[in-house]
Design an enzyme around this catalytic site. Structure first.
Site, PDB file in Angstrom:
ATOM      1  N   ASN A   7       0.876  -1.178   0.000  1.00 53.58           N
ATOM      2  CA  ASN A   7       0.000   0.000   0.000  1.00 53.58           C
ATOM      3  C   ASN A   7       0.911   1.225   0.000  1.00 53.58           C
ATOM      4  O   ASN A   7       1.359   1.697   1.042  1.00 53.58           O
ATOM      5  CB  ASN A   7      -0.891  -0.031   1.242  1.00 53.58           C
ATOM      6  CG  ASN A   7      -1.894   1.114   1.286  1.00 53.58           C
ATOM      7  OD1 ASN A   7      -1.747   2.113   0.578  1.00 53.58           O
ATOM      8  ND2 ASN A   7      -2.893   0.987   2.139  1.00 53.58           N
ATOM      9  N   LYS A  14       2.750   1.207   3.563  1.00 51.53           N
ATOM     10  CA  LYS A  14       2.206   0.211   4.480  1.00 51.53           C
ATOM     11  C   LYS A  14       2.240  -1.134   3.770  1.00 51.53           C
ATOM     12  O   LYS A  14       1.896  -1.222   2.595  1.00 51.53           O
ATOM     13  CB  LYS A  14       0.779   0.560   4.895  1.00 51.53           C
ATOM     14  CG  LYS A  14       0.680   1.776   5.795  1.00 51.53           C
ATOM     15  CD  LYS A  14      -0.707   1.934   6.407  1.00 51.53           C
ATOM     16  CE  LYS A  14      -1.723   2.344   5.383  1.00 51.53           C
ATOM     17  NZ  LYS A  14      -3.067   2.583   6.000  1.00 51.53           N
ATOM     18  N   ARG A  92      -2.193  -1.754  -3.751  1.00 54.33           N
ATOM     19  CA  ARG A  92      -3.225  -0.727  -3.726  1.00 54.33           C
ATOM     20  C   ARG A  92      -2.867   0.330  -4.767  1.00 54.33           C
ATOM     21  O   ARG A  92      -1.770   0.882  -4.761  1.00 54.33           O
ATOM     22  CB  ARG A  92      -3.301  -0.076  -2.350  1.00 54.33           C
ATOM     23  CG  ARG A  92      -4.323   1.065  -2.295  1.00 54.33           C
ATOM     24  CD  ARG A  92      -3.901   2.113  -1.290  1.00 54.33           C
ATOM     25  NE  ARG A  92      -4.824   3.260  -1.305  1.00 54.33           N
ATOM     26  CZ  ARG A  92      -4.525   4.441  -0.797  1.00 54.33           C
ATOM     27  NH1 ARG A  92      -3.346   4.647  -0.246  1.00 54.33           N
ATOM     28  NH2 ARG A  92      -5.388   5.422  -0.846  1.00 54.33           N
ATOM     29  N   HIS A 181      -9.996   6.054  -1.954  1.00 52.44           N
ATOM     30  CA  HIS A 181     -10.113   5.406  -0.642  1.00 52.44           C
ATOM     31  C   HIS A 181     -11.220   4.352  -0.605  1.00 52.44           C
ATOM     32  O   HIS A 181     -11.719   3.988   0.449  1.00 52.44           O
ATOM     33  CB  HIS A 181     -10.376   6.435   0.474  1.00 52.44           C
ATOM     34  CG  HIS A 181      -9.300   7.433   0.664  1.00 52.44           C
ATOM     35  ND1 HIS A 181      -9.554   8.777   0.826  1.00 52.44           N
ATOM     36  CD2 HIS A 181      -7.952   7.304   0.703  1.00 52.44           C
ATOM     37  CE1 HIS A 181      -8.422   9.432   0.969  1.00 52.44           C
ATOM     38  NE2 HIS A 181      -7.430   8.558   0.881  1.00 52.44           N
ATOM     39  N   LEU A 210     -10.327   9.807   7.247  1.00 51.61           N
ATOM     40  CA  LEU A 210      -9.645  11.061   7.550  1.00 51.61           C
ATOM     41  C   LEU A 210      -8.199  10.780   7.933  1.00 51.61           C
ATOM     42  O   LEU A 210      -7.898  10.324   9.042  1.00 51.61           O
ATOM     43  CB  LEU A 210     -10.362  11.797   8.698  1.00 51.61           C
ATOM     44  CG  LEU A 210     -11.862  12.068   8.497  1.00 51.61           C
ATOM     45  CD1 LEU A 210     -12.439  12.783   9.713  1.00 51.61           C
ATOM     46  CD2 LEU A 210     -12.100  12.868   7.227  1.00 51.61           C
ATOM     47  N   ARG A 242      -3.161  19.077   0.259  1.00 52.16           N
ATOM     48  CA  ARG A 242      -4.059  19.329  -0.867  1.00 52.16           C
ATOM     49  C   ARG A 242      -5.143  20.326  -0.474  1.00 52.16           C
ATOM     50  O   ARG A 242      -5.678  20.272   0.637  1.00 52.16           O
ATOM     51  CB  ARG A 242      -4.688  18.025  -1.353  1.00 52.16           C
ATOM     52  CG  ARG A 242      -3.769  17.203  -2.223  1.00 52.16           C
ATOM     53  CD  ARG A 242      -4.311  15.817  -2.461  1.00 52.16           C
ATOM     54  NE  ARG A 242      -3.881  14.892  -1.416  1.00 52.16           N
ATOM     55  CZ  ARG A 242      -4.245  13.620  -1.341  1.00 52.16           C
ATOM     56  NH1 ARG A 242      -5.083  13.123  -2.242  1.00 52.16           N
ATOM     57  NH2 ARG A 242      -3.802  12.848  -0.375  1.00 52.16           N
ATOM     58  N   ASP A 284       1.064  17.457   9.102  1.00 50.14           N
ATOM     59  CA  ASP A 284       0.702  16.411  10.060  1.00 50.14           C
ATOM     60  C   ASP A 284      -0.183  17.016  11.145  1.00 50.14           C
ATOM     61  O   ASP A 284       0.244  17.919  11.870  1.00 50.14           O
ATOM     62  CB  ASP A 284       1.969  15.806  10.671  1.00 50.14           C
ATOM     63  CG  ASP A 284       1.691  14.530  11.448  1.00 50.14           C
ATOM     64  OD1 ASP A 284       0.785  14.543  12.305  1.00 50.14           O
ATOM     65  OD2 ASP A 284       2.386  13.534  11.209  1.00 50.14           O
ATOM     66  N   ILE A 333      -6.411  10.158  11.337  1.00 51.41           N
ATOM     67  CA  ILE A 333      -7.064  11.160  12.176  1.00 51.41           C
ATOM     68  C   ILE A 333      -8.381  10.623  12.720  1.00 51.41           C
ATOM     69  O   ILE A 333      -8.687  10.757  13.910  1.00 51.41           O
ATOM     70  CB  ILE A 333      -7.295  12.460  11.376  1.00 51.41           C
ATOM     71  CG1 ILE A 333      -5.960  13.102  10.997  1.00 51.41           C
ATOM     72  CG2 ILE A 333      -8.152  13.440  12.173  1.00 51.41           C
ATOM     73  CD1 ILE A 333      -6.092  14.275  10.039  1.00 51.41           C
ATOM     74  N   GLU A 388      -7.030  -1.808   5.101  1.00 48.10           N
ATOM     75  CA  GLU A 388      -7.088  -1.961   3.650  1.00 48.10           C
ATOM     76  C   GLU A 388      -6.302  -3.182   3.195  1.00 48.10           C
ATOM     77  O   GLU A 388      -6.671  -3.838   2.212  1.00 48.10           O
ATOM     78  CB  GLU A 388      -6.524  -0.712   2.973  1.00 48.10           C
ATOM     79  CG  GLU A 388      -7.318   0.550   3.227  1.00 48.10           C
ATOM     80  CD  GLU A 388      -6.585   1.793   2.759  1.00 48.10           C
ATOM     81  OE1 GLU A 388      -7.070   2.431   1.818  1.00 48.10           O
ATOM     82  OE2 GLU A 388      -5.533   2.109   3.333  1.00 48.10           O
TER      83      GLU A 388
END
Length: 403
Positions: A7, A14, A92, A181, A210, A242, A284, A333, A388
């Protein structure tokens, strides 16, 4: 089947090694803040999952993956001694465009199409493609599958995915809402149904992914009917770097005022905006919360803007759904920040989403799927730890098993 799941994010990696037959995770890897001096990568093996950290400062995501492959072969704690023991690889990929509406085996033809649609997710797809190429070279005999974030959103009706532009742009260039997502939204919706002890087909859910990137999806009877991300992952919520949705005339206005090129403007919107743009400090949210606590007004403004846009998106999907049974919070988040969850739902209680502050802020509850609304809240609030990688492993197994 032993599946290596990759991922690759814009600044993260990940990965898990999953034995799908017994639903066992044998390895977890997480590389964060890739491309910065603070970059780090941790790898942990079952059964204890003791993390070993590696210095990957200055590495790219692709180089982090190469390092992980070395660790898998060389570490005495690794469950494998050779990459040949891996049966399949699941990747992914954020954007599949209209070429890819479901998980796909990666052959030369598919790889060519992946190259054609990189611009649909300029922060993510090129990185994923680089990782795919690395794995094709390192493990040429191992089947690879691409699992697309956009696939879950293929159920959106035309009124949701079409833009009010001349039809020739859809007919000629396939300009439409694709979302992102999707793997996370699908997984979160199913886990929420499990928490509520009801069939997903009977529920109306608003799922909120999030993280550094963010999107919200209306899931009606298990199907995506609308989502905040659009033609690319730039549309929608305010994110780490973004801008999310803005007046499109702002773009041409700035380009004329400052003589920006298309590529320069694209970089500003994707890499210099959002939370980073407002704080001029960090993308972050953990850093931003600390700065706000220290009295930084721009950090506090960034948090206010972020929360407000999440609230508006949830409210808009409440209006779009025939019924809403629960709101689901997931990703970095959504799962981990009790403070931001509290701020978000403070403004939504009048809609029947009533947070239980004690349940929301239980120490040690991170990583535990749970309901955090009061017992008689008309609309439940769930926290789900997204996985995921498990979903990608299942889809990879299903596809490769058919070969």
């Amino acid at each position: 089947m032993l599946v290596l799941v990759v991922n690759a994010g814009s600044s993260s990696l990940k990965s898990q090694l999953i034995e799908t037959d017994g639903k066992l995770c044998l390895m977890k890897c997480l590389a964060q803040k890739v491309g910065t001096p603070e970059a780090s990568m941790s790898v942990a093996f079952s059964p204890e999952f003791q993390k070993v950290k590696y210095n990957v400062a200055g590495f790219t995501v692709e180089q982090c993956l190469a390092k992980l492959l070395d660790v898998l072969v060389e570490d005495p704690e690794s469950p494998i001694g050779s990459l040949d023991q891996i049966d399949a690889i699941g990747n992914r990929v954020v954007a599949g465009g209209e070429y890819f509406t479901r998980a796909t085996l990666i052959d030369d033809e598919a790889r060519g199409h992946l190259a054609e649609i990189e611009e649909l997710a300029p922060l993510h797809n090129p990185v994923a493609d680089q990782c795919i190429d690395l794995l094709r070279e390192a493990m040429p005999n191992t089947p690879q599958v691409a699992v697309f974030d956009t696939a879950f959103h293929q159920t959106m009706p035309p009124k949701a995915y079409m833009y009010p532009l001349p039809m020739r742009y859809y007919n000629d260039y396939h300009i439409r809402r694709y979302g992102a997502h999707g793997t996370s939204h699908r997984y979160a919706a199913q886990q929420a149904a499990n928490l509520l002890r009801r069939s997903l087909r009977d529920l109306g859910l608003i799922t909120c992914h999030l993280g550094n990137g963010g999107s919200i999806t209306a899931v009606n009877h298990g199907k995506s009917i609308d989502t905040t991300m659009g033609f690319t992952p730039l549309e929608g919520l305010m994110m780490g770097t973004r801008s999310g949705s803005i007046d499109p005339a702002i773009i041409t206005y700035i380009m004329r005022k400052e003589g920006k090129t298309f590529d320069e403007m694209d970089h500003i919107l994707n890499n210099e905006s959002g939370i980073l743009g407002i704080t001029n400090e960090s993308s972050d949210m953990r850093d931003v919360l600390e700065s706000a606590d220290a009295g930084d007004e721009e950090a506090e403004l960034a948090i206010d803007m972020y929360v407000y846009r999440v609230q508006k998106a949830i409210g808009s999907y409440y209006a779009a759904m025939t019924r809403t049974d629960a709101v689901v919070m997931t990703a970095g988040i959504g799962e981990n920040s009790a403070r931001l969850r509290e701020r978000i739902f403070e403004g939504l209680a009048h809609m029947g989403m009533i947070l239980d502050k004690q349940r929301n802020d239980v120490e040690g509850a991170i990583g535990v799927n749970r309901i955090i609304s009061i017992d008689d809240s008309p609309i439940k609030i769930c926290v789900v730890t997204t996985d995921e990688e498990v979903r990608i492993a299942r889809e990879t197994d299903n596809l490769v098993s058919q070969l």
